[in-house]
Design a protein around this motif. Structure first.
Motif, PDB file in Angstrom:
ATOM      1  N   GLY A 109       4.369  -2.265   6.353  1.00 42.34           N
ATOM      2  CA  GLY A 109       4.630  -2.634   4.963  1.00 42.34           C
ATOM      3  C   GLY A 109       4.266  -1.592   3.921  1.00 42.34           C
ATOM      4  N   ALA A 110       3.776  -0.425   4.345  1.00 39.41           N
ATOM      5  CA  ALA A 110       3.375   0.599   3.366  1.00 39.41           C
ATOM      6  C   ALA A 110       4.576   1.409   2.871  1.00 39.41           C
ATOM      7  CB  ALA A 110       2.345   1.532   3.992  1.00 39.41           C
ATOM      8  N   ASN A 111       4.537   1.789   1.603  1.00 37.79           N
ATOM      9  CA  ASN A 111       5.518   2.724   1.055  1.00 37.79           C
ATOM     10  C   ASN A 111       5.039   4.141   1.376  1.00 37.79           C
ATOM     11  OD1 ASN A 111       6.964   0.579  -0.144  1.00 37.79           O
ATOM     12  ND2 ASN A 111       5.534   0.558  -1.866  1.00 37.79           N
ATOM     13  N   VAL A 112       5.992   5.027   1.743  1.00 35.50           N
ATOM     14  CA  VAL A 112       5.576   6.305   2.308  1.00 35.50           C
ATOM     15  C   VAL A 112       6.253   7.513   1.668  1.00 35.50           C
ATOM     16  CG1 VAL A 112       5.057   7.435   4.506  1.00 35.50           C
ATOM     17  CG2 VAL A 112       5.686   5.040   4.508  1.00 35.50           C
ATOM     18  N   ALA A 113       5.427   8.502   1.289  1.00 36.41           N
ATOM     19  CA  ALA A 113       5.933   9.821   0.895  1.00 36.41           C
ATOM     20  C   ALA A 113       5.836  10.716   2.127  1.00 36.41           C
ATOM     21  CB  ALA A 113       5.087  10.384  -0.240  1.00 36.41           C
ATOM     22  N   GLN A 173       0.852  -1.199   0.000  1.00 36.30           N
ATOM     23  CA  GLN A 173       0.000   0.000   0.000  1.00 36.30           C
ATOM     24  C   GLN A 173       0.887   1.249   0.000  1.00 36.30           C
ATOM     25  OE1 GLN A 173      -3.291   0.117   2.694  1.00 36.30           O
ATOM     26  NE2 GLN A 173      -4.339  -1.266   1.323  1.00 36.30           N
ATOM     27  N   THR A 174       0.266   2.380  -0.313  1.00 37.25           N
ATOM     28  CA  THR A 174       1.049   3.607  -0.430  1.00 37.25           C
ATOM     29  C   THR A 174       0.419   4.713   0.394  1.00 37.25           C
ATOM     30  OG1 THR A 174      -0.207   4.343  -2.348  1.00 37.25           O
ATOM     31  CG2 THR A 174       1.724   2.975  -2.776  1.00 37.25           C
ATOM     32  N   ALA A 175       1.274   5.576   0.965  1.00 38.92           N
ATOM     33  CA  ALA A 175       0.779   6.606   1.878  1.00 38.92           C
ATOM     34  C   ALA A 175       1.519   7.928   1.687  1.00 38.92           C
ATOM     35  CB  ALA A 175       0.957   6.137   3.318  1.00 38.92           C
ATOM     36  N   LEU A 176       0.783   9.013   1.883  1.00 37.35           N
ATOM     37  CA  LEU A 176       1.390  10.344   1.973  1.00 37.35           C
ATOM     38  C   LEU A 176       1.053  10.884   3.361  1.00 37.35           C
ATOM     39  CD1 LEU A 176       2.639  13.036   0.948  1.00 37.35           C
ATOM     40  CD2 LEU A 176       0.408  13.574  -0.067  1.00 37.35           C
ATOM     41  N   VAL A 177       2.095  11.283   4.096  1.00 40.49           N
ATOM     42  CA  VAL A 177       1.905  11.817   5.457  1.00 40.49           C
ATOM     43  C   VAL A 177       2.398  13.256   5.473  1.00 40.49           C
ATOM     44  CG1 VAL A 177       2.503  11.550   7.901  1.00 40.49           C
ATOM     45  CG2 VAL A 177       2.258   9.515   6.452  1.00 40.49           C
ATOM     46  N   THR A 178       1.509  14.211   5.762  1.00 39.46           N
ATOM     47  CA  THR A 178       1.973  15.595   5.835  1.00 39.46           C
ATOM     48  C   THR A 178       2.587  15.845   7.211  1.00 39.46           C
ATOM     49  OG1 THR A 178      -0.086  16.633   6.639  1.00 39.46           O
ATOM     50  CG2 THR A 178       0.149  16.320   4.242  1.00 39.46           C
ATOM     51  N   GLY A 179       3.620  16.688   7.230  1.00 35.40           N
ATOM     52  CA  GLY A 179       4.333  16.936   8.480  1.00 35.40           C
ATOM     53  C   GLY A 179       4.949  15.663   9.027  1.00 35.40           C
ATOM     54  N   GLY A 180       5.584  14.897   8.136  1.00 34.57           N
ATOM     55  CA  GLY A 180       6.135  13.595   8.540  1.00 34.57           C
ATOM     56  C   GLY A 180       7.583  13.645   8.986  1.00 34.57           C
TER      57      GLY A 180
END
Ligand code: NAP
Length: 247
Positions: free
Chosen positions: A29-33, A6-13
């Protein structure tokens, strides 16, 4: 819970709660921006820590208060990741003062970042998630948005506003299998709370039934639950992670 692939975007990460969220999603297991505003080195370090867990991760700069920057960021993240399953709107700031002394620009800055910033990101992800017929949006509210707090009229307005906004989007997107939920932390040990004067910290501690600050990881676990496959029939909800503060 597996988010493998799965893929994720986290603001203020780059720091604090957002960093812990990135790591928790990566651990599952998620890929993260990993979005940041100014802390490029911290964002790269967070990405490296995620990659060490075996996932794809990269930093992505954008000021969430800028709608065009949010649109470009979501587009870039979705393109690099291949799709966008999870959006976590976590970026937030404080500009505290008694309402009597609160400057208009400090009111606006907090609303622009905390509330409008989340809206810009959600709006940018809306069509993609709708078309995918899958999405998990999680926003970072606060116990202050539920209960108010002297000296934080602007911040409380932004965090309460997020709740109404997310409940509305939850209704708009429910038929497309896109959930929109919120986590409301209490008093968490991060740079944001470290900036508080000692007297304010002591007074705040006295309002927590568990008599301790929360850890960023405590909040990240709740976000990961909403962001994961097991929370598919839950939308428009606010979960307090606050050691009992809001009880
Ligand atoms: P923090 O340690 O101050 O970190 C804030 C994060 O937001 C950083 O990654 C920062 O990026 C990013 N950010 C700030 N302004 C931004 C902007 N305009 N565009 C993009 N990113 C921006 O804060 P935190 O304590 O982890 O808080 C995270 C969230 O939880 C916030 O929404 C906050 O309101 C909420 N919250 C915190 C607490 C608490 O007790 N700590 C309680 C309730 C709710 P840079 O590193 O680039 O500056």
């Amino acid at each position: 819970m597996s988010m493998k692939g799965q893929t994720a975007l986290v603001t203020g990460g780059s720091r604090g709660i957002g960093r812990a969220i990135c790591l928790e999603l990566a651990r599952n297991g998620a890929n993260v921006a990993i979005n940041y505003a100014g802390s490029a080195a911290a964002a790269e370090a967070a990405a490296a820590a995620c990659r060490a867990l075996g996932v794809e991760a990269f930093p992505i700069q954008a000021d969430v208060a800028d709608p065009a920057a949010c649109a470009a960021m979501v587009k870039e993240a979705a393109a690099k990741l291949g799709r966008l399953d999870i959006l976590v709107c976590n970026a937030g700031i404080t500009r505290d003062n008694l309402a009597l002394l609160l400057k208009d620009e400090d009111f606006d800055a907090v609303l622009d970042t905390n509330l409008k910033g989340a809206f810009y990101c959600m709006k940018a992800a809306y069509r993609t998630m709708m078309k995918q017929k899958y999405g998990r949006i999680v926003a970072m509210s606060s116990v202050v948005g539920l209960r108010g707090n002297a000296g934080q009229a602007n911040y409380a307005a932004s965090k309460a506003g997020l709740i109404g906004m997310c409940k509305s989007l939850a209704k708009e997107l429910a038929g497309r299998n896109v959930t929109v939920n919120l986590v409301a932390p209490g008093f968490i040990d991060t740079d944001m709370t470290a900036a508080l004067p000692e007297a304010a910290r002591t007074a705040l501690l006295g309002t927590i039934p568990m008599a301790r600050l929360g850890r960023p990881e405590d909040v990240a676990k709740a976000v990961a639950f909403f962001a994961g496959p097991d929370a598919g029939y839950i939308t428009g909800q606010v979960l307090c992670v606050d050691g009992g503060m809001a009880v």
